[in-house]
Design a protein around this motif. Structure first.
Motif, mmCIF file in Angstrom:
data_model
loop_
_atom_site.group_PDB
_atom_site.id
_atom_site.type_symbol
_atom_site.label_atom_id
_atom_site.label_comp_id
_atom_site.label_asym_id
_atom_site.label_seq_id
_atom_site.Cartn_x
_atom_site.Cartn_y
_atom_site.Cartn_z
ATOM 1 N N MET A 1 0.849 -1.197 0.000
ATOM 2 C CA MET A 1 0.000 0.000 0.000
ATOM 3 C C MET A 1 0.884 1.245 0.000
ATOM 4 O O MET A 1 1.906 1.275 0.677
ATOM 5 N N ASN A 2 0.477 2.255 -0.742
ATOM 6 C CA ASN A 2 1.311 3.459 -0.717
ATOM 7 C C ASN A 2 0.833 4.445 0.347
ATOM 8 O O ASN A 2 -0.209 4.259 0.983
ATOM 9 N N LYS A 3 1.631 5.479 0.494
ATOM 10 C CA LYS A 3 1.403 6.451 1.568
ATOM 11 C C LYS A 3 0.029 7.124 1.458
ATOM 12 O O LYS A 3 -0.713 7.228 2.439
ATOM 13 N N ARG A 9 -7.125 5.976 4.123
ATOM 14 C CA ARG A 9 -7.926 4.930 4.765
ATOM 15 C C ARG A 9 -7.841 4.929 6.284
ATOM 16 O O ARG A 9 -8.810 4.551 6.950
ATOM 17 N N TYR A 10 -6.696 5.365 6.837
ATOM 18 C CA TYR A 10 -6.503 5.103 8.274
ATOM 19 C C TYR A 10 -6.280 6.322 9.162
ATOM 20 O O TYR A 10 -6.397 6.200 10.378
ATOM 21 N N PHE A 44 -3.550 6.459 13.673
ATOM 22 C CA PHE A 44 -3.994 5.603 12.570
ATOM 23 C C PHE A 44 -4.865 4.470 13.089
ATOM 24 O O PHE A 44 -4.560 3.849 14.101
ATOM 25 N N LYS A 45 -5.939 4.219 12.345
ATOM 26 C CA LYS A 45 -6.796 3.078 12.659
ATOM 27 C C LYS A 45 -6.066 1.775 12.317
ATOM 28 O O LYS A 45 -5.206 1.751 11.430
ATOM 29 N N ALA A 46 -6.456 0.726 12.996
ATOM 30 C CA ALA A 46 -5.873 -0.598 12.730
ATOM 31 C C ALA A 46 -6.360 -1.114 11.369
ATOM 32 O O ALA A 46 -7.349 -0.604 10.817
ATOM 33 N N PRO A 47 -5.698 -2.138 10.820
ATOM 34 C CA PRO A 47 -6.164 -2.733 9.558
ATOM 35 C C PRO A 47 -7.630 -3.176 9.675
ATOM 36 O O PRO A 47 -8.072 -3.594 10.746
ATOM 37 N N GLU A 48 -8.356 -3.112 8.566
ATOM 38 C CA GLU A 48 -9.788 -3.474 8.558
ATOM 39 C C GLU A 48 -10.022 -4.868 9.133
ATOM 40 O O GLU A 48 -10.994 -5.100 9.859
ATOM 41 N N GLN A 49 -9.113 -5.805 8.806
ATOM 42 C CA GLN A 49 -9.327 -7.187 9.262
ATOM 43 C C GLN A 49 -9.275 -7.282 10.786
ATOM 44 O O GLN A 49 -9.917 -8.148 11.384
ATOM 45 N N ALA A 291 0.299 -7.132 6.846
ATOM 46 C CA ALA A 291 1.577 -6.811 6.200
ATOM 47 C C ALA A 291 1.453 -5.629 5.233
ATOM 48 O O ALA A 291 2.350 -4.761 5.178
ATOM 49 N N ASP A 292 0.369 -5.571 4.501
ATOM 50 C CA ASP A 292 0.192 -4.497 3.524
ATOM 51 C C ASP A 292 -0.018 -3.149 4.237
ATOM 52 O O ASP A 292 0.546 -2.120 3.853
ATOM 53 N N TRP A 293 -0.806 -3.191 5.277
ATOM 54 C CA TRP A 293 -1.031 -1.999 6.124
ATOM 55 C C TRP A 293 0.316 -1.477 6.622
ATOM 56 O O TRP A 293 0.597 -0.280 6.572
ATOM 57 N N LEU A 294 1.163 -2.402 7.090
ATOM 58 C CA LEU A 294 2.469 -2.032 7.634
ATOM 59 C C LEU A 294 3.349 -1.362 6.574
ATOM 60 O O LEU A 294 4.076 -0.411 6.872
ATOM 61 N N GLU A 295 3.255 -1.846 5.342
ATOM 62 C CA GLU A 295 4.023 -1.215 4.255
ATOM 63 C C GLU A 295 3.616 0.250 4.106
ATOM 64 O O GLU A 295 4.449 1.143 3.938
ATOM 65 N N GLY A 296 2.298 0.491 4.149
ATOM 66 C CA GLY A 296 1.800 1.858 4.038
ATOM 67 C C GLY A 296 2.290 2.719 5.187
ATOM 68 O O GLY A 296 2.730 3.859 5.006
#
Ligand SMILES: Cc1ncc(COP(=O)(O)O)c(C=O)c1O
Length: 394
Positions: A1-3, A9-10, A44-49, A291-296
């Protein structure tokens, strides 16, 4: 995910939500009207999952005693293997309601009153508290600061161990607040000194997921192919990585059977709680899907760091910013511009910022500040711009 996508989203305003960072400013800093850039948690909000998994539990509506399910172990073990190359076994794992709580347990379980416990200073201040509050003797080895880059004074580290008969070393890797991700060589040197003098090692790896570029976190237990694993006690959590600190869930890894037994015996005498159901649920989902959230998040932190570094380099070149190899906490030396005794007045009264002060981390770090980069770029811009605008020229 990009910045951009991550922020869209978060990013969220936390004021008025019982946030320690935002809603306790009056109590902590004596001024409710500060821009909060202190304690290490994020806007930042946590990942949707994670949110979905929590909703499912909430919708079920029963919050009785629970335990760490097999699926939790699997999620954590997979995460450690994939992200850090550490093959953890379920039987080595224990839980606590936070890393700091675990630090106090370790000091109590593995040392006796008055025993010497070592830290590398400056470091996250509960390390020193855990030693002092339990009646142990605090021994600090000062890191070497070369133009903002911190390294370990191995000679001093060994000397202090010998002179003070140190029993336990509390290691911070990656290191808060100096942003180092210790290299394999540094880690091995440190651990080999501990081995030579029979010093146990507590390895606080809570920041393990937040590393940048070529800087790779190496769990202490697998340094040199696992040579030191029998003397290493690891503690980590999904809390820092995924902004879940309020859910009070962290894990401890002890490979050495005798140490694990010693730990269990101590913990049984002070703690009879089971795990936190919602904390486990959130962390499991984060490990499985985050993992994708963390990339962002990493992109946001790196971009915030870039802004600070570039602006300070252009407008306040004498200010020293420590390179950020890991963590989302930027360590800044203001002393070229401001007398250490005046930093608080400058930061709070003039810039209207709430940050962590250097002296919280070590007595020789007065004149430094720690800026939390885990936030919206707009907040970082305001914080950096205010510092530059008001910085006395010297
Ligand atoms: C090195 C380190 N350990 C532990 C913690 C806090 O852990 P917990 O909230 O699980 O007690 C922090 C928080 O910033 C930290 O930087």
């Amino acid at each position: 995910m990009n910045k951009e996508e991550f922020l869209e989203r978060y990013a969220i305003d936390r004021k008025g939500t019982n946030s320690l960072k935002w809603d306790k400013l009056e109590e902590r800093f004596g001024d409710a009207d500060l821009l909060a850039a202190w304690v290490a948690d994020m806007e930042f909000k946590a990942p949707e999952q994670v949110i979905e998994a929590l909703k499912e539990k909430v919708d079920f509506g029963v919050f009785g005693y629970t335990y760490a399910p097999e699926s939790y172990f699997e999620a954590f073990i997979n995460w450690e293997r994939e992200h850090h190359g550490y093959e953890v076994k379920e039987e080595w794992m224990r839980f606590s309601t936070g890393v700091v709580t675990a630090l106090y347990w370790f000091v109590n379980a593995f040392t006796k009153p008055q025993d010497a416990v070592m830290i590398l200073s400056p470091v996250y201040y509960p390390f020193a508290n855990a030693v002092k509050d339990t009646g142990r003797t605090l021994i600090s080895s000062e890191l070497i600061n070369t133009a903002g880059v911190y390294t370990i004074d191995f000679e001093d580290f060994e000397k202090q161990i010998l002179e003070n008969d140190v029993k336990l070393f509390i290691h911070c890797t990656p290191h808060n607040p100096v942003g180092r991700v210790w290299t394999a060589e540094e880690a091995e040197k440190l651990l080999s000194i501990c081995e030579k003098h029979d010093v146990l090692v507590v390895s606080d790896e809570i920041h393990h997921d937040m590393t940048f570029g070529d800087h790779t976190h190496i769990p202490s237990a697998i340094v040199a192919g696992g040579r030191y694993s029998e003397r290493v006690i690891t503690v980590t959590s999904a809390s820092k990585t995924f902004n879940l600190a309020g859910l009070l869930t962290s894990q401890i890894i002890i490979e050495n059977e005798a140490l694990l037994e010693q730990f269990d015996t101590f913990v049984n005498s002070v703690n009879q709680t089971e795990v936190n159901m919602l904390g486990m649920t959130a962390a499991e989902a984060a490990y499985n899907y985050g993992a994708d959230w963390l990339e962002g998040l990493r992109e946001v932190v790196k971009s915030n760091e870039r802004y600070a570094v570039e602006q300070f380099a252009e407008h306040a070149p004498k200010l020293i910013v420590t390179p950020l190899e890991g963590t989302y906490l930027l360590w800044i030396d203001l002393r070229a511009h401001i007398q250490p005794d005046s930093v608080k007045e400058f930061v709070q009264d003039t810039c209207k910022l709430a940050i962590d002060y250097g002296e919280w981390f070590g007595e020789n770090s007065k004149g430094f500040i720690r800026l939390n980069l885990g936030t919206e770029p707009n907040y970082i811009k305001q914080a950096v711009d205010r510092i530059i605008e008001h910085l006395p020229q010297s």
